[in-house]
Design a protein around this motif. Structure first.
Motif, mmCIF file in Angstrom:
data_model
loop_
_atom_site.group_PDB
_atom_site.id
_atom_site.type_symbol
_atom_site.label_atom_id
_atom_site.label_comp_id
_atom_site.label_asym_id
_atom_site.label_seq_id
_atom_site.Cartn_x
_atom_site.Cartn_y
_atom_site.Cartn_z
ATOM 1 N N UNK A 45 32.738 27.310 53.435
ATOM 2 C CA UNK A 45 32.563 27.764 54.811
ATOM 3 C C UNK A 45 32.874 29.252 54.964
ATOM 4 N N UNK A 46 33.828 29.766 54.204
ATOM 5 C CA UNK A 46 34.105 31.204 54.232
ATOM 6 C C UNK A 46 32.909 31.989 53.710
ATOM 7 N N UNK A 47 32.278 31.472 52.684
ATOM 8 C CA UNK A 47 31.102 32.136 52.109
ATOM 9 C C UNK A 47 29.939 32.091 53.086
ATOM 10 N N UNK A 48 29.703 30.949 53.701
ATOM 11 C CA UNK A 48 28.613 30.834 54.675
ATOM 12 C C UNK A 48 28.857 31.784 55.848
ATOM 13 N N UNK A 49 30.083 31.857 56.333
ATOM 14 C CA UNK A 49 30.415 32.777 57.433
ATOM 15 C C UNK A 49 30.143 34.222 57.026
ATOM 16 N N UNK A 50 30.560 34.602 55.817
ATOM 17 C CA UNK A 50 30.353 35.964 55.345
ATOM 18 C C UNK A 50 28.860 36.250 55.178
ATOM 19 N N UNK A 51 28.093 35.280 54.656
ATOM 20 C CA UNK A 51 26.652 35.469 54.494
ATOM 21 C C UNK A 51 25.971 35.676 55.843
ATOM 22 N N UNK A 52 26.403 34.932 56.845
ATOM 23 C CA UNK A 52 25.850 35.120 58.184
ATOM 24 C C UNK A 52 26.140 36.533 58.693
ATOM 25 N N UNK A 53 27.364 36.989 58.520
ATOM 26 C CA UNK A 53 27.745 38.330 58.975
ATOM 27 C C UNK A 53 26.959 39.411 58.245
ATOM 28 N N UNK A 66 22.337 33.894 61.937
ATOM 29 C CA UNK A 66 23.351 33.061 62.561
ATOM 30 C C UNK A 66 22.829 31.639 62.665
ATOM 31 N N UNK A 67 23.607 30.698 62.153
ATOM 32 C CA UNK A 67 23.229 29.288 62.162
ATOM 33 C C UNK A 67 24.064 28.581 63.218
ATOM 34 N N UNK A 68 23.407 27.756 64.024
ATOM 35 C CA UNK A 68 24.089 26.940 65.029
ATOM 36 C C UNK A 68 23.760 25.487 64.759
#
Length: 104
Positions: free
Chosen positions: A85-93, A98-100
């Motif tokens: 989840x940290x990686x997914x958050x960083x990839x979004x940033x 942005x994924x919802x």
């Protein structure tokens, strides 16, 4: 019939040029993970990483060694949920995608 262009280069070039394709690639990876297709989801996420930020930048941003990240998203990888989840958050940033999640 032989392929004339490396598939990974094609994915990378399209992801860099097409924001909708980039968003669809990340969305597909997350949908696969959530639906239980974990191995395939990791592979698509690996393609997304290679096509966008790359493992070296991901390593610098997360503080995790690049080789560990590569193993994490490899065929036998098993990332912990907090790392994933940290990686997914960083990839979004980093990519502006942005994924919802919406309930069906």
């Amino acid at each position: 019939m032989a392929l004339t262009r490396d598939f990974k280069h094609t994915i990378r070039d399209r992801a860099q040029a097409d924001p909708r394709f980039r968003a669809a690639l990340l969305s597909e990876a997350i949908e696969l993970l959530l639906s239980g297709e974990v191995e395939t989801g990791r592979m698509v996420l690996r393609d997304f990483i290679n096509a966008t930020v790359g493992f070296e930048t991901l390593s610098a941003k997360t503080g995790m060694p690049a080789k560990s990240l590569m193993r994490m998203f490899g065929p036998n990888g098993n990332p912990r949920a907090d790392n994933l989840f940290a990686i997914i958050r960083m990839l979004q940033d980093e990519t502006g995608v942005q994924i919802a999640v919406n309930a069906a």
